[in-house]
Design an enzyme around this catalytic site. Structure first.
Site: not given
Ligand code: AMX
Length: 388
Positions: A194, A224, A270, A279, A325
């Protein structure tokens, strides 16, 4: 007579411009980062390439600017209730462009040194109007338009007015929670979607309204800001499945069933943090003080104990700990704000403060249009000397 926020900013600006000029003159050719091919393909994760700072705003000034133009009220009122509240918020902010001071000044041929002054006015106007827009959306979508938000009280703070306009103004503890909420969600650094989307679009000298709408469109994604909606929906589904059985086994089994069906655990992981999100901890402290016996808080606490280990065994995420979140929805539902589809709008109101503050600084410091260089996979193969 105390100086206004704008006067304070204007007074500090020349010294900051000089400081950056000097920094670039003396150190401009220094290498500040090395970039790996994984970073190039990994969403530019961790590449040091942004500058990001913050300023504070004043509640009284916002209250004075909070009235909505009639056509924006009409636009929001015409949205169908099944259009997601984030899409409605983005539409309304886009529509505010009609009164954009910056776009008008640009069209007149204003000197670029003065751009920030118009962007400042626009940003203050947008932030001031967000609670009224959000409340209008809330009443339309979740109260079937049967009530309209009460007027902003000019002598009250920004968050009181937000809560009051939503219809929860008589609950001081909830207002206090929302003061914490608004403070926590504005916090960011420039690389999150964002913040970066707002900054990137703003770098074209697009208006603050269109820039922020871009940021909101990014915030509306489930990876996000929409994760706050997803997280509470998922917790409620879990509760419906396991009932009162909050045993380690029942919860661990549920976590694995989510992961094994190819979904993420919302609210965990994250892109940058490698620990529990501070947070999240601030919200947990609030919950421990005010709602320690709430059944959903107990569930969230059990998850905090169990999910990091499950995610570690799952072996994918680099950060198995909860983010902001994972907690916010549980606090909101405790005070009766149960409409999860509205949660990301609240996130957006807060985030607007952080990202628009940066857009003002971007224009004040004359940051250029962003233009990273892209290469084909063949070119990257050549750069790293791969034999594929
Ligand atoms: N549950 C299951 N798998 C997860 C996970 C979770 N909470 N978080 C990361 N992973 C997986 C990813 O999907 C990715 O899998 P892939 O290799 O098969 O594509 C792998 O772990 C590596 O990911 P990462 O490098 O640890 O994270 P990222 O930087 O690619 O993504 C985020 C970060 C936040 C999008 C991810 O952790 C996620 O999807 N979390 C759940 C959604 C969430 O809570 N989002 C809010 C974040 C805070 C915000 O912006 N408000």
């Amino acid at each position: 007579m105390p100086k206004t926020l704008k006067e304070t900013f204007a007074a500090k600006l020349p010294a900051e411009v000089e400081r950056i000029k000097k920094l670039r003159k003396v150190h401009g050719s220094k290498i500040v980062d090395e970039v790996t091919l994984d970073q190039v393909y990994g969403g530019a994760r961790g590449i040091k390439s942004l500058v990001w700072e913050q300023v504070r705003m004043l509640s009284e000034d916002w209250a004075a600017r909070s009235d909505l133009p009639g056509y924006v009220v009409e636009l929001v009122d015409r949205c169908p209730p099944d259009l997601h509240p984030m899409a409605q918020l983005s539409l309304a902010v886009t529509a505010l462009e009609r009164d954009c001071a910056f776009a008008k000044a640009y069209a007149r041929g204003t000197n670029k040194k003065e751009y920030w002054e118009y962007v400042f006015e626009d940003s203050m106007n947008i932030i001031a109007k967000l609670p009224t827009i959000a409340a209008r959306i809330y009443h339309n979508v979740f109260r079937e338009g049967r009530s309209v938000p009460v007027a902003v009280q000019k002598d009250k703070d920004f968050t009181f007015n937000l809560v009051n306009q939503l219809g929860f103004g008589n609950n001081e503890e909830f207002t206090e929670l929302m003061r914490l909420y608004i403070t926590l969600h504005a916090d960011h650094e420039g690389g999150n979607v964002s913040a970066h989307a707002t900054h990137l679009v703003g770098s074209t000298l697009s208006s603050p309204m269109l820039s922020l709408a871009s940021g909101f469109n990014g915030l509306a994604g489930p990876l996000h800001g929409l994760a706050n909606q997803e997280s509470l929906n998922w917790l409620q589904k879990m509760k419906a499945t396991i009932g009162d059985d909050l045993s380690d086994k029942a919860i661990t089994d549920y976590l694995w069933s989510t992961l094994n069906s190819g979904q993420v655990l919302p609210g965990y992981g994250h892109s940058v943090l490698r620990q529990t999100d501070p947070r999240y901890l601030a919200q947990r402290t609030f919950a421990l003080r005010h709602l320690p016996n709430d059944p959903m808080f107990k569930l969230v606490s059990q998850l905090y104990k169990l999910a990091p280990e499950v995610l570690t065994q799952h072996g994918k995420t680099k950060n198995p700990y909860p983010n902001i979140d994972a907690h916010s929805g549980v606090l909101l539902q405790h005070y009766g704000l149960r409409e999860t589809r509205f949660y990301t709008v609240l996130f957006g109101i807060s985030r607007a403060m952080g990202v628009l503050a940066q857009v003002i600084i971007d224009r004040a410091l004359g940051f250029p249009i962003e233009r990273p260089k892209s290469y084909s996979t063949d070119a990257w193969v050549g750069f790293v000397g791969a034999k594929l």
